[in-house]
Design a protein around this motif. Structure first.
Motif, PDB file in Angstrom:
ATOM      1  N   VAL A 107     -12.631  -8.247  10.403  1.00 23.18           N
ATOM      2  CA  VAL A 107     -11.950  -6.837  10.568  1.00 23.18           C
ATOM      3  C   VAL A 107     -10.578  -6.803  10.866  1.00 23.18           C
ATOM      4  CG1 VAL A 107     -12.199  -4.556  11.711  1.00 23.18           C
ATOM      5  CG2 VAL A 107     -14.241  -5.670  10.898  1.00 23.18           C
ATOM      6  N   GLU A 143     -14.854   5.490  12.578  1.00 26.73           N
ATOM      7  CA  GLU A 143     -14.143   4.041  12.071  1.00 26.73           C
ATOM      8  C   GLU A 143     -15.097   3.404  11.195  1.00 26.73           C
ATOM      9  OE1 GLU A 143     -12.839   2.163  15.332  1.00 26.73           O
ATOM     10  OE2 GLU A 143     -10.862   2.608  14.935  1.00 26.73           O
ATOM     11  N   LYS A 190       2.372  -3.075   5.553  1.00 27.81           N
ATOM     12  CA  LYS A 190       3.460  -2.498   4.860  1.00 27.81           C
ATOM     13  C   LYS A 190       3.648  -1.084   5.380  1.00 27.81           C
ATOM     14  CE  LYS A 190       4.750  -5.784   1.969  1.00 27.81           C
ATOM     15  NZ  LYS A 190       3.353  -6.506   1.574  1.00 27.81           N
ATOM     16  N   GLN A 191       2.800  -0.585   6.168  1.00 25.77           N
ATOM     17  CA  GLN A 191       2.934   0.845   6.778  1.00 25.77           C
ATOM     18  C   GLN A 191       3.338   0.947   8.015  1.00 25.77           C
ATOM     19  OE1 GLN A 191      -0.276   3.210   5.096  1.00 25.77           O
ATOM     20  NE2 GLN A 191      -1.605   1.348   4.727  1.00 25.77           N
ATOM     21  N   ARG A 250       0.638  -1.139   0.005  1.00 27.28           N
ATOM     22  CA  ARG A 250       0.058  -0.069   0.023  1.00 27.28           C
ATOM     23  C   ARG A 250       0.786   1.371   0.071  1.00 27.28           C
ATOM     24  NH1 ARG A 250      -5.543  -1.319   2.366  1.00 27.28           N
ATOM     25  NH2 ARG A 250      -5.633   0.989   2.694  1.00 27.28           N
ATOM     26  N   ILE A 292      -9.035   4.143   9.692  1.00 28.09           N
ATOM     27  CA  ILE A 292      -8.639   5.201  10.429  1.00 28.09           C
ATOM     28  C   ILE A 292      -7.469   4.801  11.296  1.00 28.09           C
ATOM     29  CG2 ILE A 292      -9.558   6.665  12.243  1.00 28.09           C
ATOM     30  CD1 ILE A 292     -11.639   7.239  10.771  1.00 28.09           C
ATOM     31  N   PHE A 293      -6.478   5.968  11.471  1.00 25.94           N
ATOM     32  CA  PHE A 293      -5.449   5.767  12.497  1.00 25.94           C
ATOM     33  C   PHE A 293      -5.657   6.728  13.598  1.00 25.94           C
ATOM     34  CE2 PHE A 293      -2.415   4.357   9.017  1.00 25.94           C
ATOM     35  CZ  PHE A 293      -2.823   2.873   8.796  1.00 25.94           C
ATOM     36  N   VAL A 294      -5.666   6.132  14.783  1.00 29.25           N
ATOM     37  CA  VAL A 294      -5.969   6.935  15.902  1.00 29.25           C
ATOM     38  C   VAL A 294      -4.732   7.309  16.639  1.00 29.25           C
ATOM     39  CG1 VAL A 294      -7.466   7.526  18.141  1.00 29.25           C
ATOM     40  CG2 VAL A 294      -8.248   5.812  16.177  1.00 29.25           C
ATOM     41  N   THR A 295      -4.362   8.660  17.129  1.00 29.77           N
ATOM     42  CA  THR A 295      -3.289   8.802  17.878  1.00 29.77           C
ATOM     43  C   THR A 295      -3.633   9.832  19.032  1.00 29.77           C
ATOM     44  OG1 THR A 295      -2.504  10.402  16.396  1.00 29.77           O
ATOM     45  CG2 THR A 295      -1.500   8.421  16.248  1.00 29.77           C
ATOM     46  N   HIS A 319      -3.513  -6.811   7.588  1.00 34.05           N
ATOM     47  CA  HIS A 319      -3.130  -6.690   5.952  1.00 34.05           C
ATOM     48  C   HIS A 319      -2.953  -5.219   5.551  1.00 34.05           C
ATOM     49  CE1 HIS A 319      -4.764 -10.840   4.876  1.00 34.05           C
ATOM     50  NE2 HIS A 319      -3.435 -10.935   5.092  1.00 34.05           N
ATOM     51  N   ALA A 320      -3.965  -4.291   5.894  1.00 39.30           N
ATOM     52  CA  ALA A 320      -3.658  -2.969   5.655  1.00 39.30           C
ATOM     53  C   ALA A 320      -2.574  -2.290   6.342  1.00 39.30           C
ATOM     54  CB  ALA A 320      -5.122  -2.280   5.923  1.00 39.30           C
ATOM     55  N   LEU A 321      -2.410  -2.523   7.557  1.00 41.52           N
ATOM     56  CA  LEU A 321      -1.175  -1.867   8.423  1.00 41.52           C
ATOM     57  C   LEU A 321       0.048  -2.374   7.745  1.00 41.52           C
ATOM     58  CD1 LEU A 321      -2.672  -1.695  11.815  1.00 41.52           C
ATOM     59  CD2 LEU A 321      -1.878   0.238  10.748  1.00 41.52           C
ATOM     60  N   GLU A 370      -8.451  -7.911   8.138  1.00 40.30           N
ATOM     61  CA  GLU A 370      -8.361  -6.972   7.206  1.00 40.30           C
ATOM     62  C   GLU A 370      -7.517  -5.768   7.655  1.00 40.30           C
ATOM     63  OE1 GLU A 370      -8.988  -5.731   4.359  1.00 40.30           O
ATOM     64  OE2 GLU A 370      -9.853  -4.063   5.008  1.00 40.30           O
ATOM     65  N   LEU A 371      -7.437  -5.365   8.694  1.00 46.94           N
ATOM     66  CA  LEU A 371      -6.477  -4.274   9.472  1.00 46.94           C
ATOM     67  C   LEU A 371      -5.267  -4.733   9.393  1.00 46.94           C
ATOM     68  CD1 LEU A 371      -8.937  -2.848  12.228  1.00 46.94           C
ATOM     69  CD2 LEU A 371      -7.812  -1.604  10.266  1.00 46.94           C
ATOM     70  N   PHE A 403      -0.054   3.858  15.789  1.00 50.26           N
ATOM     71  CA  PHE A 403      -1.356   4.004  15.097  1.00 50.26           C
ATOM     72  C   PHE A 403      -2.284   3.123  15.732  1.00 50.26           C
ATOM     73  CE2 PHE A 403       0.812   5.102  10.754  1.00 50.26           C
ATOM     74  CZ  PHE A 403       1.037   6.532  11.610  1.00 50.26           C
ATOM     75  N   VAL A 404      -3.462   3.472  16.301  1.00 49.45           N
ATOM     76  CA  VAL A 404      -4.283   2.556  16.991  1.00 49.45           C
ATOM     77  C   VAL A 404      -5.695   2.332  16.093  1.00 49.45           C
ATOM     78  CG1 VAL A 404      -5.767   2.378  18.985  1.00 49.45           C
ATOM     79  CG2 VAL A 404      -3.667   3.643  19.144  1.00 49.45           C
ATOM     80  N   THR A 405      -6.071   1.166  16.134  1.00 48.48           N
ATOM     81  CA  THR A 405      -7.117   0.872  15.304  1.00 48.48           C
ATOM     82  C   THR A 405      -8.043  -0.205  16.252  1.00 48.48           C
ATOM     83  OG1 THR A 405      -6.340  -0.872  14.162  1.00 48.48           O
ATOM     84  CG2 THR A 405      -6.632   1.298  13.133  1.00 48.48           C
ATOM     85  N   ASP A 406      -9.376  -0.090  15.843  1.00 49.97           N
ATOM     86  CA  ASP A 406     -10.451  -0.789  16.549  1.00 49.97           C
ATOM     87  C   ASP A 406     -11.129  -1.741  15.721  1.00 49.97           C
ATOM     88  OD1 ASP A 406     -13.213  -1.324  17.481  1.00 49.97           O
ATOM     89  OD2 ASP A 406     -12.929   0.094  19.040  1.00 49.97           O
TER      90      ASP A 406
END
Lengths: 340, 340
Positions: free
Chosen positions: B104, A83, B114-115, A50, A93-96, B110-112, B107-108, B94-97
Motif C-alpha cells: 500500500v 480509507e 504527481k499531485q 494523474r 483518501i487525503f486527510v487534512t 505512486h498515486a501521490l 501504491e500511495l 495530504f495525510v495517508t495511512d
DNA sequence: CCAGGTTCTGCAAAGGTTTGCAGCAGAACG
DNA sequence: CGTTCTGCTGCAAACCTTTGCAGAACCTGG
C-alpha cells in the motif's frame, strides 16, 4: 525529467494515443503492441500523470477527508474505515486537519476542490450557508452535520444523550451539568436539544457550561466551575472533555463517581482504560466512515445528486463513572443494578 | 459547470492571459482592469484550477505525508506540527495511512507523486532500494529512516534505547527482553543495535521477541511468552506495545514493576496516564515534523538536491513502570533514588 | 518632435493526457 | 470478387492554466 507518454510512444514506435489506450483501455490495443508498449514504459519508468489525466477526464480518483482535529482519537477509526472502503473502489483518501478553525476549513475545501472528486466533511465548524455555497464547488458529504439538500451520515447522538440523561435521572440526579463543545458544532446542538427535552419531562435542572474546546484541556478548564455549580452529574460533549474533567476534579479532591457522576460521548479506546472507566455514548464511527465513502462515490457515479441522509444508531455504555448522587446514595443503590 | 478563466475573460472583456495575471501576478495588470476582473470572478464564483496550474508550473503547493498507522498516537503531534509549518509557507499537507502494508505504501507514493511537490515518508516499511528508486519519481524526505543519499530527519532512538538499558541494568536487571517492532522498520534495527552493544558491555542477557505488530494487541499477544521467558525487564518497540503488554501481564497476575519492569519508546500522552505511569524514551515528534517540512520545501526551492540528515535527541523519562528485579529488590531499593 | 522607456495587454505555445472520428488492413460472407 | 464488418491505430481537439514575446499606447526628457 520523468518520462511522459510521448517518450514511451517514441520508444515503442507508436502514437501517443496508443500508449494512452494501453493504460486506460487495454482491450482496444493489439496484445502484441500492448506488450511492446508496456515493456518500453517499464524501461523508462513511465507512470501516467494523474493530474493531467484528471484535467481531461474530470475524475481524480481521490477523495478529501477533512477533520477538526487529528489528535482526537475519535477520528482515526473513522478515517481508517473510510480509507479501506475507498481503497476497495480504487480511490485514495487525503486527510487534512483544520485545527478547529473554520477559516482553515474553508481554505482547505477550496484547495482540495479541484484535486479530488469529492470531500467528506467531518463535524464541520462552518455555518450552513457557507457549506451550501461550497457544495456547489465540489461534491460534499457531511458527517455529523445536517444541511438541507446535502447528503449526510450522522450518528444519532441525540438519542444517546437522551439515554445518558435518563440513566442519570434514574440514578437519582436532579442537578445535571451539560459541558458544551465548540461553537458551530451540529452535534453540540443535537445534544442540547435532546437533553433539554429529556430533562424537562423529568423535572431535572440542567446547567449549561460552555462553549469549550473539545479536548482534555477544555474539560479540565471548567472543573472548578463544575464543582461550584452544585450539579451532581455532568454530561460532556465528548470523552476527551469528560476525561480532562475527571482528572482535574480528582486534583481538586472531588471524587468521581462518588461526589459527581460524569458521562462522555464517543467511546474512544481510552475511555475503557482510565479509572473510573467512563460511562459514555458509543458511536459507530467505522460504519460512518464507510457509509460516507459509499455515498460520495455513488454520487460521483450517477450524475443525479443523491441527497440521502443516513442515521446511525448510538448506544449507552454504562461503566464506572456514574453512580447515585451523594445524598440519596444508599437508598438508590439498593434499588439499582450494576451493569457493564 | 464551474467557471473557468475563459468565462471570466469573456465576462470582463479581456484576454484570458490578463485574467491569469490578475491572480498570479497582480502587479502586472492595471488596477482598474484588475478590479473589474476580480469583480467578474467573484460574480461567477471563479477559482483557479490548481491541478491545471500545477500541470504547467510544476508546483502543486501540496506535500504528501505517509504514515504507517494513523491510529497510533505517536503520529498526530508530528502531523499537526508539519501541517502548521506547511501552512505558514502556503503549502497544504495530504495525510495517508498505509495500514503497515509496504505494498500500500508503494501504491500511495505512486498515486501521490504527481499531485504533490514532495512526500514526507514516516517510518517507512519499504526496503532501501525501493525507496531509492521511488525517490527518483518524486522528492522524498524520510522520517525515522536513513537511506544513503536521501534527506532525512531521524530521532536518535538508539541513544534513548541505550539509556533505557543502562537504567534497567542500574536497577539490577540482567535478563532483559526486547520486544521487536514490525519488520522493515529502521527504528527497530537501530534499537537492536544500540541495545545489543549496551547489554554486551554490561554482561546483561538480551532476549529478542518478535517481530510484532506495533500496537497494543501486539504487546498483549506476547505477554505469556514474556512471562515464561524468565526476563525481569522488557524494552518495547513503542509505548503502545508496552501498554498492551502491561495490561495483559496484569491479567495474567504478573505485576509491573514489582515482577517485571517495562520501558516503552515514544512517550505518547497516554503513557503519562496509565497506572503504573510508563517509563519511556521521549521523542521530539513535533520538531521532527517541522524539520522535515523545512527540508522538503527548501529542497523544492533550490534545485540542488539537499541530502542533509538531521538527528534529533531523545530523552529517557523515568516513571513508575521500572523497579529493581524481585530478587534483589530490597537491597537495591536502598541504594537507588526515585525520580519522575 | 523624436528617441527611448514604461506600462499594460494580447497572442500562442506549452504542459500530459483522453477520446471521437476516420482510416486502414484483413477477415468473413454471400 | 465485391461488400460489410471487425480490430487496430493515428489524428487532432480538448481540458485549464501560465508565460515568453511582441505590440500598442502613453509618457519623459532632450
Amino acid at each position: 525529467m520523468p518520462a511522459t507518454i510521448r517518450d514511451v510512444a517514441r520508444a515503442s514506435g507508436v502514437h501517443i494515443s496508443t500508449v494512452s489506450r494501453t493504460f486506460s483501455a487495454p482491450h482496444l490495443v493489439n496484445p502484441e503492441t500492448r506488450s511492446r508498449v508496456l515493456a518500453c514504459a517499464e524501461n523508462l519508468g513511465y507512470r501516467p500523470n494523474r493530474a493531467a489525466r484528471a484535467l481531461i477526464t474530470g475524475r481524480t480518483h481521490n477523495v478529501g477527508l477533512i477533520v477538526a482535529d487529528l489528535a482526537n482519537p475519535f477520528f482515526p477509526p473513522l478515517i481508517k474505515a473510510a480509507e479501506s472502503q475507498a481503497r476497495h473502489r480504487d480511490y485514495h483518501i487525503f486527510v487534512t486537519d483544520t485545527n478547529e478553525d473554520p477559516a482553515v476549513e474553508e481554505e482547505l475545501i477550496h484547495a482540495l476542490a479541484k484535486q479530488v472528486d469529492g470531500i467528506l466533511l467531518c463535524s464541520p465548524r462552518l455555518n450552513n450557508s457557507l457549506i451550501e455555497q461550497l457544495s456547489r464547488e465540489v461534491p460534499l458529504v457531511l458527517i455529523n452535520r445536517q444541511v438541507a439538500g446535502l447528503p449526510a451520515v450522522v450518528m444519532d447522538v441525540g438519542q444517546g444523550a437522551r439515554l445518558a440523561i435518563e440513566h442519570l435521572i434514574g440514578l437519582g440526579h436532579h442537578q445535571i451539568g451539560l459541558l458544551g463543545g465548540p461553537r458551530g458544532s451540529w452535534t453540540n446542538r443535537e445534544i442540547r436539544r435532546a437533553v433539554t427535552a429529556a430533562a424537562r419531562s423529568a423535572d431535572a435542572v440542567l446547567t449549561g457550561i460552555g462553549p469549550n474546546q473539545p479536548t482534555e484541556a477544555g474539560g479540565a478548564a471548567v472543573a472548578e466551575q463544575v464543582r461550584r455549580s452544585g450539579v451532581t452529574a455532568v454530561l460532556a460533549y465528548n470523552d476527551l472533555m469528560a476525561i480532562g474533567l475527571i482528572e482535574e476534579l480528582d486534583a481538586l479532591g472531588v471524587r468521581v463517581p462518588a461526589d459527581i457522576s460524569v458521562v462522555g460521548i464517543d467511546d474512544i479506546a481510552l475511555s475503557r482504560r482510565i479509572r473510573p472507566r467512563l460511562t459514555t455514548v458509543a458511536n459507530p464511527t467505522p460504519a460512518a466512515g464507510r457509509a460516507a465513502v459509499d455515498m460520495l462515490l455513488q454520487r460521483a457515479g450517477d450524475d443525479r445528486r443523491t441527497t440521502a441522509q443516513v442515521t446511525l444508531q448510538t448506544e449507552l455504555v454504562i461503566r464506572d463513572s456514574t453512580a447515585p448522587p451523594p445524598a440519596t446514595r444508599t437508598a438508590v443503590v439498593l434499588a439499582s443494578h450494576v451493569k457493564e
